[in-house]
Motif scaffolding. Structure first.
Motif, PDB file in Angstrom:
ATOM      1  N   ASP A 163      38.137  36.341  33.379  1.00  0.00           N
ATOM      2  CA  ASP A 163      36.852  35.637  33.327  1.00  0.00           C
ATOM      3  C   ASP A 163      35.974  36.344  32.293  1.00  0.00           C
ATOM      4  O   ASP A 163      36.462  36.823  31.285  1.00  0.00           O
ATOM      5  CB  ASP A 163      36.256  35.639  34.726  1.00  0.00           C
ATOM      6  CG  ASP A 163      34.999  34.811  34.861  1.00  0.00           C
ATOM      7  OD1 ASP A 163      34.660  34.073  33.926  1.00  0.00           O
ATOM      8  OD2 ASP A 163      34.359  34.908  35.919  1.00  0.00           O
ATOM      9  N   ASP A 164      34.696  36.420  32.521  1.00  0.00           N
ATOM     10  CA  ASP A 164      33.784  37.192  31.677  1.00  0.00           C
ATOM     11  C   ASP A 164      33.363  38.403  32.501  1.00  0.00           C
ATOM     12  O   ASP A 164      32.358  38.370  33.202  1.00  0.00           O
ATOM     13  CB  ASP A 164      32.582  36.345  31.282  1.00  0.00           C
ATOM     14  CG  ASP A 164      31.606  37.086  30.385  1.00  0.00           C
ATOM     15  OD1 ASP A 164      31.885  38.259  30.068  1.00  0.00           O
ATOM     16  OD2 ASP A 164      30.577  36.506  30.009  1.00  0.00           O
ATOM     17  N   PRO A 165      34.146  39.491  32.493  1.00  0.00           N
ATOM     18  CA  PRO A 165      33.909  40.591  33.440  1.00  0.00           C
ATOM     19  C   PRO A 165      32.565  41.284  33.279  1.00  0.00           C
ATOM     20  O   PRO A 165      32.104  41.936  34.215  1.00  0.00           O
ATOM     21  CB  PRO A 165      35.065  41.551  33.155  1.00  0.00           C
ATOM     22  CG  PRO A 165      35.495  41.233  31.770  1.00  0.00           C
ATOM     23  CD  PRO A 165      35.279  39.763  31.601  1.00  0.00           C
ATOM     24  N   ALA A 166      31.945  41.139  32.107  1.00  0.00           N
ATOM     25  CA  ALA A 166      30.656  41.800  31.902  1.00  0.00           C
ATOM     26  C   ALA A 166      29.482  40.969  32.402  1.00  0.00           C
ATOM     27  O   ALA A 166      28.350  41.456  32.446  1.00  0.00           O
ATOM     28  CB  ALA A 166      30.465  42.118  30.420  1.00  0.00           C
ATOM     29  N   ALA A 167      29.738  39.713  32.770  1.00  0.00           N
ATOM     30  CA  ALA A 167      28.644  38.852  33.205  1.00  0.00           C
ATOM     31  C   ALA A 167      28.122  39.289  34.567  1.00  0.00           C
ATOM     32  O   ALA A 167      28.888  39.656  35.455  1.00  0.00           O
ATOM     33  CB  ALA A 167      29.111  37.406  33.258  1.00  0.00           C
TER      34      ALA A 167
ATOM     35  N   GLY B  12      24.591  45.403  36.738  1.00  0.00           N
ATOM     36  CA  GLY B  12      25.746  44.822  36.077  1.00  0.00           C
ATOM     37  C   GLY B  12      26.735  44.118  36.977  1.00  0.00           C
ATOM     38  O   GLY B  12      27.747  43.610  36.488  1.00  0.00           O
ATOM     39  N   GLY B  13      26.483  44.075  38.288  1.00  0.00           N
ATOM     40  CA  GLY B  13      27.454  43.493  39.206  1.00  0.00           C
ATOM     41  C   GLY B  13      27.338  41.987  39.327  1.00  0.00           C
ATOM     42  O   GLY B  13      26.450  41.352  38.756  1.00  0.00           O
ATOM     43  N   ARG B  14      28.236  41.411  40.122  1.00  0.00           N
ATOM     44  CA  ARG B  14      28.282  39.966  40.305  1.00  0.00           C
ATOM     45  C   ARG B  14      28.586  39.643  41.763  1.00  0.00           C
ATOM     46  O   ARG B  14      28.973  40.504  42.555  1.00  0.00           O
ATOM     47  CB  ARG B  14      29.356  39.352  39.415  1.00  0.00           C
ATOM     48  CG  ARG B  14      30.735  39.956  39.657  1.00  0.00           C
ATOM     49  CD  ARG B  14      31.840  39.130  39.015  1.00  0.00           C
ATOM     50  NE  ARG B  14      31.621  38.998  37.582  1.00  0.00           N
ATOM     51  CZ  ARG B  14      32.202  38.070  36.836  1.00  0.00           C
ATOM     52  NH1 ARG B  14      33.010  37.192  37.382  1.00  0.00           N
ATOM     53  NH2 ARG B  14      31.996  38.025  35.539  1.00  0.00           N
TER      54      ARG B  14
ATOM     55  N   GLU C  35      22.449  32.540  34.307  1.00  0.00           N
ATOM     56  CA  GLU C  35      23.719  32.846  34.960  1.00  0.00           C
ATOM     57  C   GLU C  35      23.558  33.124  36.455  1.00  0.00           C
ATOM     58  O   GLU C  35      24.547  33.255  37.179  1.00  0.00           O
ATOM     59  CB  GLU C  35      24.376  34.060  34.299  1.00  0.00           C
ATOM     60  CG  GLU C  35      24.864  33.794  32.891  1.00  0.00           C
ATOM     61  CD  GLU C  35      25.496  35.016  32.252  1.00  0.00           C
ATOM     62  OE1 GLU C  35      26.433  34.846  31.463  1.00  0.00           O
ATOM     63  OE2 GLU C  35      25.045  36.141  32.553  1.00  0.00           O
ATOM     64  N   GLN C  36      22.332  33.237  36.912  1.00  0.00           N
ATOM     65  CA  GLN C  36      22.081  33.526  38.326  1.00  0.00           C
ATOM     66  C   GLN C  36      21.745  32.217  39.055  1.00  0.00           C
ATOM     67  O   GLN C  36      21.295  31.241  38.450  1.00  0.00           O
ATOM     68  CB  GLN C  36      20.903  34.502  38.486  1.00  0.00           C
ATOM     69  CG  GLN C  36      20.810  35.591  37.458  1.00  0.00           C
ATOM     70  CD  GLN C  36      22.016  36.505  37.377  1.00  0.00           C
ATOM     71  OE1 GLN C  36      22.581  36.880  38.397  1.00  0.00           O
ATOM     72  NE2 GLN C  36      22.409  36.862  36.160  1.00  0.00           N
ATOM     73  N   ASN C  37      21.928  32.251  40.366  1.00  0.00           N
ATOM     74  CA  ASN C  37      21.443  31.159  41.205  1.00  0.00           C
ATOM     75  C   ASN C  37      20.057  31.538  41.690  1.00  0.00           C
ATOM     76  O   ASN C  37      19.908  32.381  42.582  1.00  0.00           O
ATOM     77  CB  ASN C  37      22.396  30.946  42.383  1.00  0.00           C
ATOM     78  CG  ASN C  37      21.881  29.893  43.356  1.00  0.00           C
ATOM     79  OD1 ASN C  37      21.020  29.081  43.012  1.00  0.00           O
ATOM     80  ND2 ASN C  37      22.414  29.900  44.564  1.00  0.00           N
TER      81      ASN C  37
ATOM     82  N   ARG D 243      27.843  44.455  29.000  1.00  0.00           N
ATOM     83  CA  ARG D 243      27.753  43.857  27.665  1.00  0.00           C
ATOM     84  C   ARG D 243      27.140  44.813  26.649  1.00  0.00           C
ATOM     85  O   ARG D 243      27.163  44.520  25.450  1.00  0.00           O
ATOM     86  CB  ARG D 243      26.895  42.592  27.732  1.00  0.00           C
ATOM     87  CG  ARG D 243      27.551  41.439  28.460  1.00  0.00           C
ATOM     88  CD  ARG D 243      26.595  40.287  28.670  1.00  0.00           C
ATOM     89  NE  ARG D 243      27.308  39.107  29.179  1.00  0.00           N
ATOM     90  CZ  ARG D 243      26.721  38.095  29.804  1.00  0.00           C
ATOM     91  NH1 ARG D 243      25.412  38.110  30.005  1.00  0.00           N
ATOM     92  NH2 ARG D 243      27.446  37.072  30.218  1.00  0.00           N
ATOM     93  N   THR D 244      26.577  45.920  27.121  1.00  0.00           N
ATOM     94  CA  THR D 244      25.874  46.825  26.209  1.00  0.00           C
ATOM     95  C   THR D 244      26.398  48.239  26.380  1.00  0.00           C
ATOM     96  O   THR D 244      27.565  48.516  26.099  1.00  0.00           O
ATOM     97  CB  THR D 244      24.350  46.731  26.442  1.00  0.00           C
ATOM     98  OG1 THR D 244      24.060  47.037  27.822  1.00  0.00           O
ATOM     99  CG2 THR D 244      23.837  45.323  26.128  1.00  0.00           C
TER     100      THR D 244
END
Length: 699
Positions: free
Chosen positions: A599-603, A533-535, A629-631, A558-559
């Motif tokens: 932002d979208d903290p769950a992304a 779930g991290g970014r 959403e990933q690179n 998100r879940t």
């Protein structure tokens, strides 16, 4: 005043200083010109009164005496270098040796405390037990000892370890609960009599959780064995009561024919079929290595592994306590057999333990907190009750690093009592280094990262987590702000879950963010990189061999873990609120962190680039994580990839075992080289010599 002796190089240094005319007369004694150290030798057989004036060599009976003598001499001449040498043999402690601020050295002339060059100096926090003259106490129930009395030995316990229970409850909130009674023989730690002797019993399958009364939890048993335990005066139960990632220990409050009641409720209760065992039961004293304590008589009954062995009991909580001292070196010692951590260092600077063996402790080998530039190197850690080493220091608010370290150490067989949340190395604060270690062969995980800007590099980790689940070899999680750490050039191999369990290699759990995982080698590892779930994590240039799925990414915020983000009282949000994320320093160091909630903290947004997958499924996305959403760039494989054949010059190296050289060159289907690395430094199990070959000589 002691006579100062200088080498010819020192005389040249003095001439250069005088000739420069740039330094005051107070600077004429430079670090390069320190006198040869005076040596205080510690020998338990020493007798006599130490001289009041400093002399070249003197013998005292104990390390505390040596420290006291050094303090006295340095009050006369604070510039004199004085080292402490411990003679070969056993040095027993009845209380910790305390190094205070006045025991400090200097950066140029640290205080050096060292043992014999052959490694035969042992600093021990235990005493031998003496047989009880009256044998087995008369009031014990004879039926509990049928056919066993002749095999048991009875020892009188010293007053220091009587009058309290054998241990304290071990819970999620109190993972480091102390042990009050720790016994050892020549082979290592002995354990309270338990059932079953190996493996685990299970709570009855037809009962999920029994009644709760005044915070006491009960569970059903599958047979009538509890009748054996009804007269046990101090019975304990330990197990994985609801989750297989959490091991807890409690006293038994009541024994009934069909169930047991614990003194307190385990975390989230007791599950049906939970693994557990009974501990410290006289009726189960039936195997070599087991003991039982009779508190009333102050004796311990033991079934020895070897009847000719001496049995010892730990009487000190720790061996060495360093509080406020600086510039201290501890070398070539075997430190063993304490009730708690073998060495504790706090509020100190530049304290280094090297070339030593730290083992056989009910606590950790080493704990360092609120200190700088200190650590453990070129040493062996083994047979500890909790974890191996704890490093905590630096200031997270200002991101000032502590510079603590564990380097070039062999660590194994730790977490013998605290079987979960007890890693080989616990890292907290800012700016610690874990480098060049070989961590292997235990049920627990290797490294836990908390805080910021740590470096984990060139470690070999293998054959761990054998009885664990939902855990990882290297773990971090539950803190958006714990950023800036780098995990690189590590070799993780042969880390597989037991049947029915699941484990990971590098486990960035519960929104762990801002961590770089670069150029690591994974061979036969379950779920080698797991992003929960991290970014802002950077997963780059890693090689995965026979390890699937190589990189897992989920967006659990998100879940099922949505509350962790939306609830201001959650652990994640509390950790975020505790840091100055909006300050200038933090905004510069960690862009985007201050605005994460807007932002979208769950992304889950991460960079997964330049990785190579050999016979490994590359990616798995779950819990509404989106690959878009990933690179995801420049990743290669698994189709068409293979390892280059070893050259003739490599064959001898590879024959010693499955060498990392096998993985240095990866080819594609056209035989073109797609990846080349020099992995030799990763193979720590070969490069690190065993303790016996790794001791420093005299300083």
């Amino acid at each position: 005043m002691a006579t100062w002796r200088r080498s010819s190089s020192c005389r040249w240094a003095l001439l250069a200083i005088v000739g420069s005319f740039l330094l005051s007369s107070s600077s004429l004694v430079s670090p390069a010109c320190a006198a040869d150290p005076l040596v205080i030798t510690v020998d338990p057989q020493a007798v006599g009164t130490p001289p009041k004036r400093a002399v070249d060599r003197v013998r005292v009976a104990s390390l505390p005496e040596a420290l006291a003598l050094r303090r006295r001499w340095r009050r006369v001449d604070s510039r004199q270098a004085i080292s402490i040498a411990l003679a070969p043999g056993v040095h027993r402690l009845s209380e910790p040796v305390r190094f205070a601020r006045e025991d400090s050295g200097t950066a140029a002339i640290p205080l050096v405390v060292y043992g014999a060059a052959d490694g035969s100096t042992r600093l021990v926090g235990s005493v031998p037990l003496v047989p009880a003259p009256d044998g087995i106490p008369r009031d014990l129930d004879a039926t509990l000892l049928v056919d066993r009395g002749a095999k048991l030995r009875v020892y009188r316990l010293p007053a220091a370890v009587t009058g309290q229970r054998i241990q304290e409850p071990r819970t999620l909130a109190r993972r480091d609960a102390p042990v009050h009674l720790a016994l050892f023989d020549r082979a290592g730690a002995l354990w309270p009599a338990r059932w079953p002797n190996t493996g685990w019993a299970r709570t009855a399958s037809d009962v999920s959780v029994s009644s709760h009364n005044e915070n006491k939890a009960s569970f059903a048993l599958a047979d009538g064995r509890s009748a054996r335990w009804r007269r046990e005066p101090e019975l304990w139960a330990e197990g994985y009561w609801r989750w297989n990632w959490l091991f807890e220990t409690f006293p038994v409050a009541a024994v009934a024919p069909d169930h047991l009641t614990l003194e307190a409720t385990p975390y989230e209760g007791i599950a049906s079929g939970a693994r557990f065992r009974i501990v410290h039961a006289l009726s189960e004293l039936d195997a070599p290595g087991e003991w039982w304590r009779d508190a009333g008589w102050g004796v311990v009954l033991l079934w020895p592994r070897d009847p000719s062995d001496a049995v010892e009991v730990a009487v000190t909580d720790t061996l060495l306590s360093v509080e406020g001292a600086s510039h201290l070196r501890i070398q070539a010692l075997t430190l063993e057999q304490a009730q708690g951590d073998l060495v504790r260092i706090s509020d100190a600077a530049d304290v280094v333990i090297s070339g030593s063996r730290l083992r056989r402790s009910a606590g950790r080998a080493l704990s360092i907190e609120r200190s700088t530039a200190s650590g453990l190197e070129r040493s062996t850690v083994a047979e500890t009750g909790i974890g191996g080493v704890r490093l905590s220091g630096g200031d997270r608010h200002s991101l000032i690093p502590a510079g603590l370290f564990v380097r070039d150490c062999r660590i194994s067989d730790y977490a013998q009592s605290a079987r979960t949340q007890s890693p080989a190395i616990m890292v907290d604060g800012v700016g610690q280094t874990v480098e060049g270690n070989y961590i292997h062969d235990t049920d627990e995980y290797a490294i836990h990262l908390r805080g910021n800007e740590h470096r984990v590099a060139w470690n070999e980790i293998t054959r761990i987590l054998s009885e664990s689940t939902d855990s990882g070899a290297i773990y971090s999680g539950r803190d958006w702000s714990a950023r800036g750490s780098v995990i690189e050039h590590n070799y993780l191999h042969d880390i597989r879950a037991a049947p029915g369990f699941e484990i990971k290699g590098i486990y960035l759990d519960d929104m762990a963010s801002g961590i770089t995982v670069r150029d690591n080698l994974f061979v036969r590892v379950d779920q080698p990189i797991f992003l929960g779930g991290g970014r802002d994590n950077r997963i780059i240039e890693n090689l995965f061999v026979d390890s699937s799925p190589a990189i897992h990414v989920d967006a659990r915020g998100r879940t099922w873990a949505q509350d962790a983000i939306t609830d201001p009282q959650s652990e994640l949000r509390a950790a975020y609120a505790a840091m100055p994320v909006g300050g200038k320093l933090w905004r510069e160091r960690y862009p985007g962190l201050a605005t994460i909630l807007a932002d979208d903290p769950a992304a889950a947004r991460n960079s997964l680039t330049d990785n190579v997958f050999l016979n490994s499924e590359p990616f798995r996305f779950g819990d509404l994580a989106r690959s878009s959403e990933q690179n995801l760039t420049r990743n290669i494989g698994p189709a068409g990839l293979r390892l280059a054949p070893l050259t003739r010059s490599d064959e001898q190296v590879a024959s010693r075992k499955e060498s990392v050289k096998r993985f240095e060159n990866v080819l594609d289907a056209t035989n073109a080289l797609v990846r080349r690395r020099d992995y030799d430094r990763m193979e720590r199990s070969i490069l690190l010599k065993p303790f016996e070959d790794n001791r420093p000589g005299h300083p």
